[in-house]
Design a protein around this motif. Structure first.
Motif, PDB file in Angstrom:
ATOM      1  N   LEU A 100       2.535   0.307  12.205  1.00 45.19           N
ATOM      2  CA  LEU A 100       2.876  -0.745  11.422  1.00 45.19           C
ATOM      3  C   LEU A 100       1.887  -1.900  11.452  1.00 45.19           C
ATOM      4  CD1 LEU A 100       6.650  -0.750  12.319  1.00 45.19           C
ATOM      5  CD2 LEU A 100       5.605  -0.095  10.159  1.00 45.19           C
ATOM      6  N   THR A 101       1.284  -2.197  12.735  1.00 43.49           N
ATOM      7  CA  THR A 101       0.331  -2.999  13.116  1.00 43.49           C
ATOM      8  C   THR A 101      -0.872  -2.876  12.068  1.00 43.49           C
ATOM      9  OG1 THR A 101       0.994  -3.382  15.107  1.00 43.49           O
ATOM     10  CG2 THR A 101      -1.156  -4.183  14.891  1.00 43.49           C
ATOM     11  N   LEU A 102      -1.210  -1.708  12.020  1.00 42.68           N
ATOM     12  CA  LEU A 102      -2.597  -1.532  11.051  1.00 42.68           C
ATOM     13  C   LEU A 102      -2.010  -1.613   9.707  1.00 42.68           C
ATOM     14  CD1 LEU A 102      -3.794   1.557  13.183  1.00 42.68           C
ATOM     15  CD2 LEU A 102      -4.618  -0.447  12.984  1.00 42.68           C
ATOM     16  N   ARG A 103      -1.021  -1.152   9.239  1.00 46.30           N
ATOM     17  CA  ARG A 103      -0.502  -1.427   7.887  1.00 46.30           C
ATOM     18  C   ARG A 103      -0.421  -2.795   7.546  1.00 46.30           C
ATOM     19  NH1 ARG A 103       5.434   0.057   5.691  1.00 46.30           N
ATOM     20  NH2 ARG A 103       5.635  -1.908   6.671  1.00 46.30           N
ATOM     21  N   ARG A 104       0.188  -3.776   8.474  1.00 44.05           N
ATOM     22  CA  ARG A 104       0.077  -5.165   8.095  1.00 44.05           C
ATOM     23  C   ARG A 104      -1.211  -5.685   8.143  1.00 44.05           C
ATOM     24  NH1 ARG A 104       4.010  -7.015   6.138  1.00 44.05           N
ATOM     25  NH2 ARG A 104       5.347  -6.193   7.606  1.00 44.05           N
ATOM     26  N   ALA A 105      -2.274  -5.136   8.818  1.00 41.91           N
ATOM     27  CA  ALA A 105      -3.497  -5.777   8.956  1.00 41.91           C
ATOM     28  C   ALA A 105      -4.155  -5.251   7.547  1.00 41.91           C
ATOM     29  CB  ALA A 105      -4.458  -4.987   9.902  1.00 41.91           C
ATOM     30  N   ALA A 106      -3.898  -4.108   6.831  1.00 40.44           N
ATOM     31  CA  ALA A 106      -4.488  -3.684   5.860  1.00 40.44           C
ATOM     32  C   ALA A 106      -4.035  -4.438   4.687  1.00 40.44           C
ATOM     33  CB  ALA A 106      -4.159  -2.150   5.409  1.00 40.44           C
ATOM     34  N   GLU A 107      -2.685  -4.768   4.606  1.00 42.85           N
ATOM     35  CA  GLU A 107      -2.033  -5.578   3.782  1.00 42.85           C
ATOM     36  C   GLU A 107      -2.585  -7.037   3.538  1.00 42.85           C
ATOM     37  OE1 GLU A 107       1.997  -5.395   4.554  1.00 42.85           O
ATOM     38  OE2 GLU A 107       2.476  -3.510   3.720  1.00 42.85           O
ATOM     39  N   ARG A 108      -3.044  -7.488   4.744  1.00 39.91           N
ATOM     40  CA  ARG A 108      -3.473  -9.009   4.723  1.00 39.91           C
ATOM     41  C   ARG A 108      -5.060  -8.865   3.920  1.00 39.91           C
ATOM     42  NH1 ARG A 108      -1.342  -9.556  10.533  1.00 39.91           N
ATOM     43  NH2 ARG A 108       0.689 -10.450  10.153  1.00 39.91           N
ATOM     44  N   GLU A 109      -5.533  -7.973   4.555  1.00 38.80           N
ATOM     45  CA  GLU A 109      -7.273  -7.890   4.214  1.00 38.80           C
ATOM     46  C   GLU A 109      -6.981  -7.432   2.446  1.00 38.80           C
ATOM     47  OE1 GLU A 109      -9.355  -4.502   5.672  1.00 38.80           O
ATOM     48  OE2 GLU A 109      -9.291  -5.139   7.806  1.00 38.80           O
ATOM     49  N   GLU A 110      -6.098  -6.836   1.951  1.00 35.24           N
ATOM     50  CA  GLU A 110      -5.926  -6.769   0.541  1.00 35.24           C
ATOM     51  C   GLU A 110      -5.396  -7.997  -0.024  1.00 35.24           C
ATOM     52  OE1 GLU A 110      -2.925  -4.410  -2.332  1.00 35.24           O
ATOM     53  OE2 GLU A 110      -3.389  -3.376  -0.826  1.00 35.24           O
ATOM     54  N   GLN A 111      -4.703  -8.800   0.582  1.00 36.73           N
ATOM     55  CA  GLN A 111      -4.238 -10.166  -0.011  1.00 36.73           C
ATOM     56  C   GLN A 111      -5.478 -10.914   0.086  1.00 36.73           C
ATOM     57  OE1 GLN A 111      -1.217 -11.886   2.315  1.00 36.73           O
ATOM     58  NE2 GLN A 111      -0.708 -13.346   0.480  1.00 36.73           N
ATOM     59  N   ASP A 112      -6.144 -10.992   1.081  1.00 31.04           N
ATOM     60  CA  ASP A 112      -7.257 -11.966   1.278  1.00 31.04           C
ATOM     61  C   ASP A 112      -8.292 -11.560   0.302  1.00 31.04           C
ATOM     62  OD1 ASP A 112      -6.193 -13.187   3.451  1.00 31.04           O
ATOM     63  OD2 ASP A 112      -7.267 -12.308   4.871  1.00 31.04           O
ATOM     64  N   ALA A 113      -8.340 -10.418  -0.164  1.00 37.64           N
ATOM     65  CA  ALA A 113      -9.427  -9.987  -1.106  1.00 37.64           C
ATOM     66  C   ALA A 113      -9.054 -10.249  -2.495  1.00 37.64           C
ATOM     67  CB  ALA A 113      -9.787  -8.405  -0.850  1.00 37.64           C
ATOM     68  N   GLY A 114      -7.774 -10.855  -2.955  1.00 39.99           N
ATOM     69  CA  GLY A 114      -7.241 -10.985  -3.907  1.00 39.99           C
ATOM     70  C   GLY A 114      -6.281  -9.889  -4.751  1.00 39.99           C
ATOM     71  N   GLY A 115      -5.942  -9.201  -3.866  1.00 43.86           N
ATOM     72  CA  GLY A 115      -5.205  -7.961  -4.330  1.00 43.86           C
ATOM     73  C   GLY A 115      -3.752  -8.226  -4.564  1.00 43.86           C
TER      74      GLY A 115
END
Length: 120
Positions: A100-115
């Motif tokens: 869950l921690t890794l998934r949340r980090a990936a979602e944040r990266e995607e959001q920060d990248a404009g996803g």
């Protein structure tokens, strides 16, 4: 009033009808409606039944904060729940928490990248 709102919000989230809650708890459907509207007080035994059915700690429904988070109250009981698990089960819980921690980090990266916005 906040107690009734939280009970209704949780019941709605779980997609339970007032009749289902009534049948499951023995609390009359009209009483559930009145409680949710803040027109009737809920006694401690009724609140325990509702919390058990909704799988939430009683403390969440009684919290003073307007924007109380059910997850924070649920986590308070985590040590007691973990103590009853086997070593293998506890390892599985830890692995899931890491996922869950890794998934949340990936979602944040995607959001920060404009996803777009992250999923819950």
């Amino acid at each position: 009033m906040r107690l009734g709102e939280r009970l209704k919000k949780t019941r709605d989230y779980l997609n339970m009808s007032q009749q289902f809650v009534s049948d499951s708890t023995g609390i009359p459907r009209s009483a559930i409606s009145d409680i949710e509207r803040g027109e009737r007080r809920v006694d401690s035994l009724e609140l325990k039944k509702l919390a058990r059915l909704y799988r939430q700690p009683v403390a969440y429904f009684l919290a003073e904060e307007k924007d109380a988070d059910a997850g924070e109250y649920a986590l308070a009981g985590l040590p007691r729940a973990l103590a009853q698990l086997t070593d293998g089960d506890a390892k599985t819980v830890l692995e899931f928490a890491e996922y869950l921690t890794l998934r949340r980090a990936a979602e944040r990266e995607e959001q920060d990248a404009g996803g777009g916005s992250p999923k819950a």
